[in-house]
Design an enzyme around this catalytic site. Structure first.
Site, PDB file in Angstrom:
ATOM      1  N   GLY A  36       0.830  -1.203   0.000  1.00  0.00           N
ATOM      2  CA  GLY A  36       0.000   0.000   0.000  1.00  0.00           C
ATOM      3  C   GLY A  36       0.855   1.240   0.000  1.00  0.00           C
ATOM      4  N   ASN A  37       0.266   2.389   0.275  1.00  0.00           N
ATOM      5  CA  ASN A  37       1.035   3.636   0.389  1.00  0.00           C
ATOM      6  C   ASN A  37       0.331   4.576   1.361  1.00  0.00           C
ATOM      7  OD1 ASN A  37      -0.806   5.456  -1.192  1.00  0.00           O
ATOM      8  ND2 ASN A  37      -0.378   3.905  -2.749  1.00  0.00           N
ATOM      9  N   ARG A  38       0.915   5.746   1.568  1.00  0.00           N
ATOM     10  CA  ARG A  38       0.444   6.625   2.645  1.00  0.00           C
ATOM     11  C   ARG A  38      -0.699   7.562   2.254  1.00  0.00           C
ATOM     12  NH1 ARG A  38       4.308   6.038   6.546  1.00  0.00           N
ATOM     13  NH2 ARG A  38       6.393   5.535   5.774  1.00  0.00           N
ATOM     14  N   ALA A  81      -3.541   7.409  -5.498  1.00  0.00           N
ATOM     15  CA  ALA A  81      -2.152   6.926  -5.515  1.00  0.00           C
ATOM     16  C   ALA A  81      -2.223   5.420  -5.755  1.00  0.00           C
ATOM     17  CB  ALA A  81      -1.481   7.246  -4.191  1.00  0.00           C
TER      18      ALA A  81
END
Ligand code: CTP
Length: 414
Positions: A221-223, A289
């Site tokens: 995943g990402n932030r 994102a």
């Protein structure tokens, strides 16, 4: 004006200063709320002599604020900067001679004045609109000091509503009556909702991260929090668009008529939702994102710890923006985002060309207050044929408004 027909889906800071017309503010507040506005009431200490906070709190559905620091209660600090950023407009009704004088001369001895001074500049260098509905006795209104203060405030962009002519609380007759609540609400709607070219248009927005499963318990995943995309969806809906919001896994809620939310987890699911929505939309803003890689073969059961490095075979995900750019028909407007850490402008311009977008919103992770997890953002807009446009640090809601201001002008027949 029949209040039932008024439409004002905006966030309004309603300032109440201490004059007898404050009793009418209860009716004004009802008009605003019925028209769809979210209203935060801020009273000056003097206003408490004329109307109870309980009345206004009940009608607005929010606690009424008066002090910078709530000394009588739990010591909460009421953040004037946050309040000013939250608002689409500040309306002070009634605005007394005293409050107008303090505004004109930059005094800041209560929360309302602190909010007024903190109202945010927008991308065009203008301020969030400030409206005042003066109300006072005839002689006070006519006094050269009051008139000079009003002129000064108008010269700085403050919009005056009224006062009206008629019977005054003193028994005198003349100018100084607060404009009737329904008229103030209608005036605000006319000023805050200029007909947007987005009205009635289909808009697709992607937001948040994607989670690509490694096994049933882990993911790549990402932030991203989704805040920028949700602010875009909210602003597009405020402008009358029919929004399809495709959201990755985020912990945000959104409750605004005109928004259809589709929740997804993975890039493949986001792609599928966009394939369904993109062909019929007139504007697509892909702010999500999206993960660039996923596991070629995610584990069907939890991977066990191994000694040494774990080889993970990754494969690229679908590039949704590039797909939209390839299948775009004439007249569709496509906006992408670029998050860059190096060679920012050149990389972002490359994305504009490669993915056939009309506008790229470039974020830099190096900027303080910008990017993931912040309420604010500082972006540079890259257009096809004009120079990059660097916007100042602004709330994400203001950034959303600036992006939509540019994008809506690109829609044919706009
Ligand atoms: N994007 C997308 N689908 C993907 C990856 C990205 O739709 N699989 C979109 C994003 O929503 C954003 C834009 O493409 O609008 C740019 O994303 P970014 O990750 O910055 O660009 P990449 O193309 O992935 O390029 P790079 O990672 O090399 O910078």
């Amino acid at each position: 004006m029949a209040s039932g027909t008024l439409h004002l889906p905006r966030r309004i800071l309603l300032g109440v200063s201490g004059g007898i017309a404050a009793y009418k503010t209860a009716f004004l507040l009802r008009e605003l709320v019925k028209a769809g506005a979210e209203v935060q009431v801020i009273m000056t200490p003097g206003a408490h002599d004329f109307i109870t906070p309980l009345t206004l709190a009940t009608l607005s559905g929010r606690p009424v604020l008066t002090d910078l620091v709530d000394r009588a209660g739990d010591g909460t600090w009421n953040d004037h900067v946050h309040l000013a950023r939250w608002a689409d407009a500040l309306l002070i009704a009634p605005a007394t001679a005293n409050t107008l004088a303090k505004m004109a001369h930059g005094l800041c001895d209560n929360l309302l004045l602190a909010c007024y001074l903190s109202m945010e500049d927008n991308a065009e260098g203008g301020r969030t609109p400030v409206f005042v509905a003066p109300a006072m006795d005839l002689e006070m209104y006519r006094d050269p000091a009051t008139q000079a203060n009003l002129d000064l405030l108008r010269s700085r962009g403050v919009v005056t509503i009224g006062p009206a002519h008629g019977e005054l609380a003193s028994g005198l007759n003349g100018e100084g009556r607060m404009t009737e609540p329904a008229e103030i609400a209608a005036f605000l709607a006319a000023h805050l909702l200029p007909l947007s070219p987005l009205k009635g248009r289909q808009v697709l927005i992607t937001a948040g991260p994607t989670h690509e499963p490694i096994d049933p318990v882990r993911f790549i995943g990402n932030r991203s929090t989704g805040r920028m995309g949700f602010a875009l969806a909210e602003e597009a809906a405020l402008r009358g668009a029919q929004v399809t919001l495709v959201a990755g896994p985020v912990s945000l809620g959104i409750d605004r008529p005109g928004i259809t939310r589709i929740d997804v987890q993975t890039a493949a699911q986001m792609y599928e939702a966009c394939q369904a929505a993109f062909p019929t939309c007139e504007l697509a803003i892909l702010s999500a994102a999206v993960a660039d890689w996923r596991m070629a073969r995610p584990g069907s059961s939890k991977l066990k710890k191994v000694d040494g490095p774990l080889p993970l075979e990754l494969e690229p995900t679908e590039d949704i923006l590039a797909w939209c750019g390839r299948t775009k028909r004439g007249g569709q407007v496509l906006v992408g985002f670029a998050l860059e850490t190096d060679n920012e402008l050149a990389n972002a311009r490359g994305k504009l060309e490669r993915k056939n977008a009309d506008l790229i919103v470039m974020n830099s992770l190096r900027e303080a207050g910008a990017g993931f997890g912040h309420d604010t953002n500082r972006v540079t807009l890259l257009h096809r044929h004009t120079d990059p446009e660097a916007l100042p640090l602004m709330s994400k809601a203001r950034v959303a408004a600036a992006i939509l201001d540019r994008a809506e002008k690109m829609i044919p027949d706009a």
